[in-house]
Design a protein around this motif. Structure first.
Motif, PDB file in Angstrom:
ATOM      1  N   THR A 194       0.827  -1.215   0.000  1.00 38.94           N
ATOM      2  CA  THR A 194       0.000   0.000   0.000  1.00 38.94           C
ATOM      3  C   THR A 194       0.859   1.261   0.000  1.00 38.94           C
ATOM      4  O   THR A 194       0.411   2.325  -0.428  1.00 38.94           O
ATOM      5  CB  THR A 194      -0.961   0.048   1.205  1.00 38.94           C
ATOM      6  N   PHE A 195       2.113   1.138   0.466  1.00 41.74           N
ATOM      7  CA  PHE A 195       2.999   2.308   0.516  1.00 41.74           C
ATOM      8  C   PHE A 195       3.518   2.697  -0.866  1.00 41.74           C
ATOM      9  O   PHE A 195       4.191   3.715  -1.012  1.00 41.74           O
ATOM     10  CB  PHE A 195       4.153   2.046   1.485  1.00 41.74           C
ATOM     11  N   ARG A 207      -2.697   5.490  -0.379  1.00 43.57           N
ATOM     12  CA  ARG A 207      -2.154   5.411   0.979  1.00 43.57           C
ATOM     13  C   ARG A 207      -1.618   6.769   1.393  1.00 43.57           C
ATOM     14  O   ARG A 207      -1.881   7.248   2.496  1.00 43.57           O
ATOM     15  CB  ARG A 207      -1.064   4.334   1.029  1.00 43.57           C
ATOM     16  N   LYS A 208      -0.888   7.425   0.502  1.00 43.90           N
ATOM     17  CA  LYS A 208      -0.344   8.744   0.813  1.00 43.90           C
ATOM     18  C   LYS A 208      -1.456   9.746   1.081  1.00 43.90           C
ATOM     19  O   LYS A 208      -1.403  10.529   2.032  1.00 43.90           O
ATOM     20  CB  LYS A 208       0.534   9.232  -0.341  1.00 43.90           C
ATOM     21  N   GLU A 209      -2.488   9.711   0.229  1.00 46.35           N
ATOM     22  CA  GLU A 209      -3.607  10.637   0.379  1.00 46.35           C
ATOM     23  C   GLU A 209      -4.375  10.370   1.673  1.00 46.35           C
ATOM     24  O   GLU A 209      -4.738  11.305   2.398  1.00 46.35           O
ATOM     25  CB  GLU A 209      -4.556  10.515  -0.818  1.00 46.35           C
ATOM     26  N   GLY A 210      -4.606   9.103   1.994  1.00 44.90           N
ATOM     27  CA  GLY A 210      -5.356   8.765   3.209  1.00 44.90           C
ATOM     28  C   GLY A 210      -4.669   9.243   4.468  1.00 44.90           C
ATOM     29  O   GLY A 210      -5.302   9.834   5.355  1.00 44.90           O
ATOM     30  N   MET A 211      -3.372   9.018   4.562  1.00 46.06           N
ATOM     31  CA  MET A 211      -2.636   9.435   5.758  1.00 46.06           C
ATOM     32  C   MET A 211      -2.490  10.953   5.824  1.00 46.06           C
ATOM     33  O   MET A 211      -2.592  11.544   6.911  1.00 46.06           O
ATOM     34  CB  MET A 211      -1.267   8.747   5.799  1.00 46.06           C
ATOM     35  N   GLN A 212      -2.251  11.584   4.675  1.00 48.20           N
ATOM     36  CA  GLN A 212      -2.118  13.041   4.674  1.00 48.20           C
ATOM     37  C   GLN A 212      -3.439  13.707   5.036  1.00 48.20           C
ATOM     38  O   GLN A 212      -3.468  14.709   5.764  1.00 48.20           O
ATOM     39  CB  GLN A 212      -1.638  13.536   3.309  1.00 48.20           C
ATOM     40  N   PHE A 255      -5.699  12.471   6.954  1.00 52.87           N
ATOM     41  CA  PHE A 255      -5.869  12.295   8.397  1.00 52.87           C
ATOM     42  C   PHE A 255      -5.096  13.379   9.151  1.00 52.87           C
ATOM     43  O   PHE A 255      -5.622  13.994  10.090  1.00 52.87           O
ATOM     44  CB  PHE A 255      -5.378  10.907   8.811  1.00 52.87           C
ATOM     45  N   LEU A 256      -3.852  13.624   8.743  1.00 48.64           N
ATOM     46  CA  LEU A 256      -3.034  14.643   9.397  1.00 48.64           C
ATOM     47  C   LEU A 256      -3.589  16.045   9.175  1.00 48.64           C
ATOM     48  O   LEU A 256      -3.494  16.911  10.052  1.00 48.64           O
ATOM     49  CB  LEU A 256      -1.593  14.560   8.889  1.00 48.64           C
ATOM     50  N   LYS A 276      -6.710  16.687   8.830  1.00 50.02           N
ATOM     51  CA  LYS A 276      -8.068  16.710   9.389  1.00 50.02           C
ATOM     52  C   LYS A 276      -9.114  17.068   8.319  1.00 50.02           C
ATOM     53  O   LYS A 276      -9.960  17.932   8.500  1.00 50.02           O
ATOM     54  CB  LYS A 276      -8.159  17.694  10.571  1.00 50.02           C
ATOM     55  N   PRO A 321     -10.386  12.316   2.807  1.00 49.48           N
ATOM     56  CA  PRO A 321      -9.455  11.965   1.729  1.00 49.48           C
ATOM     57  C   PRO A 321     -10.135  11.978   0.364  1.00 49.48           C
ATOM     58  O   PRO A 321     -11.344  11.770   0.246  1.00 49.48           O
ATOM     59  CB  PRO A 321      -9.033  10.541   2.106  1.00 49.48           C
TER      60      PRO A 321
END
Length: 282
Positions: free
Chosen positions: A258-259, A264-269, A271-272, A274, A277
């Motif tokens: 997924t990395f 994956r990049k969009e989902g985590m970014q 989240f950060l 707020k 996605p």
């Protein structure tokens, strides 16, 4: 029988062959649901036969699922029947005259397994009877929601035969040996509450709310990255085939993979940041 739309359906040696892929259906109803038309709702449509699974219905279901799996706009599939029956079993009239040779040559029922090869998540919404092949078809799906009137069972023993589409295999993996053995050897059905208690179904809803609630779950799943959803589904299904050690290795490889994705990049970014996605299926 299937009605072709400017195409042809041929039958040879009791097997169906398509030229093209655009078909009109008779034994199923295929609709697109959701605000973005991104949910496929397939309804088994043989009400007079309690949606018994005849050959033409299975051919139509396979064709629809394969078509949906190629549609990038569809994020999830809901499979349902009527309020009286999801599917009361395989069509006994069709099966009654078959011989051992017929079953072997035709690879009878074997092609039903194509449902398990579909990469998009499939949620069964089961009202009424899900017996024999109907119970097996529901178990081929990824999630089962049940109406309060649902009944699940493998009554083949009463017909002098045994389960043939996974009833003796998937049931054991879902509910354990003792319960599966009791259901297969007694032929007696269980109700929705019992099915939930043993882990065969996830949730129970009133009959008239079942499809609506199932579509809500499908819509939620369809809002995630289709790429990651497919990878997650594959990982869970691998648990049926692999040892724990092998399964953990498979899971980690998928996680690492997924990395390499934009989602994956969009989902985590997101989240950060707020925010919601914006997945691109890449």
């Amino acid at each position: 029988m299937l009605i072709p739309r400017a195409l042809q359906l041929f039958k040879s040696n009791k097997s169906y062959y398509f030229i093209g892929s655009i078909m009109q259906y008779h034994d199923i109803i295929y609709e697109k649901k959701g605000p973005n038309s991104n949910i496929a709702l397939i309804t088994l449509n043989r009400p007079k036969a309690l949606n018994s699974l005849c050959d033409s219905l299975i051919v139509e279901l396979m064709d629809a699922c394969k078509s949906i799996d190629k549609d990038p706009n569809i994020g999830a599939i809901v499979l349902t029947g009527s309020t009286k029956a999801f599917a009361a079993g395989a069509d006994i009239k069709e099966m009654n005259q078959k011989s051992f040779t017929d079953c072997t040559k035709e690879r009878f029922i074997e092609r039903w397994d194509i449902i398990t090869d579909i990469r998009k998540p499939i949620i069964a919404a089961v009202n009424g009877f899900a017996l024999g092949g109907g119970c097996e078809l529901a178990m081929m799906c990824d999630i089962i929601y049940a109406g309060e009137n649902a009944k699940f069972g493998q009554p083949e023993i009463k017909l002098g035969t045994t389960p043939g589409a996974g009833g003796s295999q998937r049931l054991v993996r879902s509910v354990g040996k003792s319960v599966a053995m009791e259901m297969v050897l007694s032929g007696e059905p269980i109700n929705a509450q019992q099915a939930k208690e043993i882990g065969l179904v996830s949730k129970i809803f009133p009959v008239d709310k079942l499809v609506e609630e199932t579509l809500k779950l499908a819509q939620k799943i369809a809002g995630f990255s289709p790429l990651i959803v497919a990878m997650a589904k594959e990982a869970v299904n691998a648990a049926y085939e692999l040892s724990l050690k092998e399964g953990m290795r498979f899971e980690r490889k998928g996680f690492y993979a997924t990395f390499a994705t934009s989602d994956r990049k969009e989902g985590m970014q997101a989240f950060l940041d707020k925010r919601e996605p914006r997945f691109t299926n890449s």
